[in-house]
Scaffold this active site. Structure first.
Site, PDB file in Angstrom:
ATOM      1  N   CYS A 101      44.971  80.679  47.584  1.00  0.00           N
ATOM      2  CA  CYS A 101      43.638  80.787  48.184  1.00  0.00           C
ATOM      3  C   CYS A 101      42.748  81.769  47.410  1.00  0.00           C
ATOM      4  O   CYS A 101      42.338  81.447  46.305  1.00  0.00           O
ATOM      5  CB  CYS A 101      43.765  81.119  49.669  1.00  0.00           C
ATOM      6  SG  CYS A 101      42.321  80.596  50.593  1.00  0.00           S
ATOM      7  N   ARG A 144      39.230  78.920  55.203  1.00  0.00           N
ATOM      8  CA  ARG A 144      38.043  79.101  54.338  1.00  0.00           C
ATOM      9  C   ARG A 144      38.446  78.903  52.872  1.00  0.00           C
ATOM     10  O   ARG A 144      38.191  79.725  52.003  1.00  0.00           O
ATOM     11  CB  ARG A 144      37.411  80.482  54.566  1.00  0.00           C
ATOM     12  CG  ARG A 144      36.885  80.656  55.983  1.00  0.00           C
ATOM     13  CD  ARG A 144      36.147  81.964  56.175  1.00  0.00           C
ATOM     14  NE  ARG A 144      34.985  82.005  55.313  1.00  0.00           N
ATOM     15  CZ  ARG A 144      34.743  82.992  54.442  1.00  0.00           C
ATOM     16  NH1 ARG A 144      35.563  83.997  54.305  1.00  0.00           N
ATOM     17  NH2 ARG A 144      33.657  82.971  53.710  1.00  0.00           N
ATOM     18  N   HIS A 164      47.912  78.149  52.251  1.00  0.00           N
ATOM     19  CA  HIS A 164      48.731  79.350  52.483  1.00  0.00           C
ATOM     20  C   HIS A 164      50.166  79.009  52.892  1.00  0.00           C
ATOM     21  O   HIS A 164      50.485  79.062  54.085  1.00  0.00           O
ATOM     22  CB  HIS A 164      48.115  80.171  53.611  1.00  0.00           C
ATOM     23  CG  HIS A 164      46.832  80.835  53.272  1.00  0.00           C
ATOM     24  ND1 HIS A 164      46.751  82.110  52.731  1.00  0.00           N
ATOM     25  CD2 HIS A 164      45.558  80.412  53.398  1.00  0.00           C
ATOM     26  CE1 HIS A 164      45.491  82.436  52.550  1.00  0.00           C
ATOM     27  NE2 HIS A 164      44.746  81.427  52.947  1.00  0.00           N
ATOM     28  N   GLU A 176      52.659  80.804  52.779  1.00  0.00           N
ATOM     29  CA  GLU A 176      53.273  82.004  53.384  1.00  0.00           C
ATOM     30  C   GLU A 176      53.014  82.075  54.887  1.00  0.00           C
ATOM     31  O   GLU A 176      53.597  82.909  55.577  1.00  0.00           O
ATOM     32  CB  GLU A 176      52.786  83.276  52.668  1.00  0.00           C
ATOM     33  CG  GLU A 176      51.363  83.727  52.966  1.00  0.00           C
ATOM     34  CD  GLU A 176      50.284  82.889  52.278  1.00  0.00           C
ATOM     35  OE1 GLU A 176      50.603  81.856  51.652  1.00  0.00           O
ATOM     36  OE2 GLU A 176      49.100  83.262  52.400  1.00  0.00           O
TER      37      GLU A 176
HETATM   38  N1  GLN Z   1      37.112  82.386  51.352  1.00  0.00           N
HETATM   39  C1  GLN Z   1      37.903  83.392  50.697  1.00  0.00           C
HETATM   40  C2  GLN Z   1      37.299  83.766  49.346  1.00  0.00           C
HETATM   41  O1  GLN Z   1      36.462  83.079  48.848  1.00  0.00           O
HETATM   42  C3  GLN Z   1      39.341  82.943  50.496  1.00  0.00           C
HETATM   43  C4  GLN Z   1      40.001  82.757  51.828  1.00  0.00           C
HETATM   44  C5  GLN Z   1      41.479  82.956  51.814  1.00  0.00           C
HETATM   45  O2  GLN Z   1      42.060  83.545  50.911  1.00  0.00           O
HETATM   46  N2  GLN Z   1      42.084  82.527  52.887  1.00  0.00           N
HETATM   47  O3  GLN Z   1      37.696  84.748  48.794  1.00  0.00           O
END
Ligand code: GLN
Length: 196
Positions: free
Chosen positions: A83, A139, A175, A177
């Protein structure tokens, strides 16, 4: 028994590093919170966790991690960004910030699902993992473009790329994890050991 052959570090500057460390413990893999360059020097593989990519990258810059990470990669260290971690390892972003480290030949777009749904879960197939895995997207960024030397490991049903790998560098939009599975961590460990 702890697998003493390799040590996996989790960059522990911001984000959900504890959850990664917990999965590594479940797999009996020796692990380490990476907070300094001297910690980094002890590991064979590095996980950059999810969180807030602008903050994580700011801290990477503040503590001077980028060059040592690149140096370690040239000596065979593996890296997995989840992410926000995927955002930090990209070659390029569709967004102005942060300035990514260019560890994998891919363009990433942040907060892709933002306008439709902030967070969701879906079952995914993942190349090299037998059973379907649960993908938790928070996100999440997506992979917008890759060069031919980047392998796609997982995509959504509409073709959106959500996991990639190039040599020993991998990235996931989601994710693992947080999903109660150890399969993707196990995949990363095999990658670190050159077993994939
Ligand atoms: N939206 C976050 C970003 O742009 C990432 C979100 C996440 O790591 N769950 O940094």
């Amino acid at each position: 028994m702890v697998d003493s052959k390799i040590k996996i570090g989790v960059l522990s500057l911001q984000g959900d590093f504890i959850e990664h460390l917990d999965v590594l413990e479940t797999l009996s893999i020796e692990s380490l919170k990476v907070k300094t360059i001297s910690d980094l020097n002890k590991v064979d593989g590095l996980i950059i966790p999810g969180g807030e990519s602008t903050t994580i990258k700011k801290l990477i810059d503040r503590y001077g991690f980028e060059e040592p990470i690149k140096e370690k990669i040239s000596h065979g260290m593996s890296v997995w960004g989840t992410c926000a971690g995927l955002i930090c390892i990209a070659e390029k972003l569709s967004d102005p910030y942060p300035i990514p480290m260019n560890l994998i030949d891919a363009e990433i777009s942040r907060n892709w699902f933002g306008r439709q749904v902030d967070s969701f879960e879906t079952d995914l197939t993942f190349k090299g993992i037998k059973n379907k895995i649960k993908g938790i997207f928070i996100r999440a960024p997506i992979v917008k473009k890759i060069s031919p030397n980047v392998e796609i490991l997982s995509s959504l049903k509409d073709g959106t790329i959500v996991a990639i790998k190039q040599n020993k560098i991998m990235g996931t939009s989601f994710h693992p994890e947080l999903s109660g599975t150890t399969a993707v961590h196990d995949y990363f460990i095999r990658l670190t050991k050159n077993e994939n």
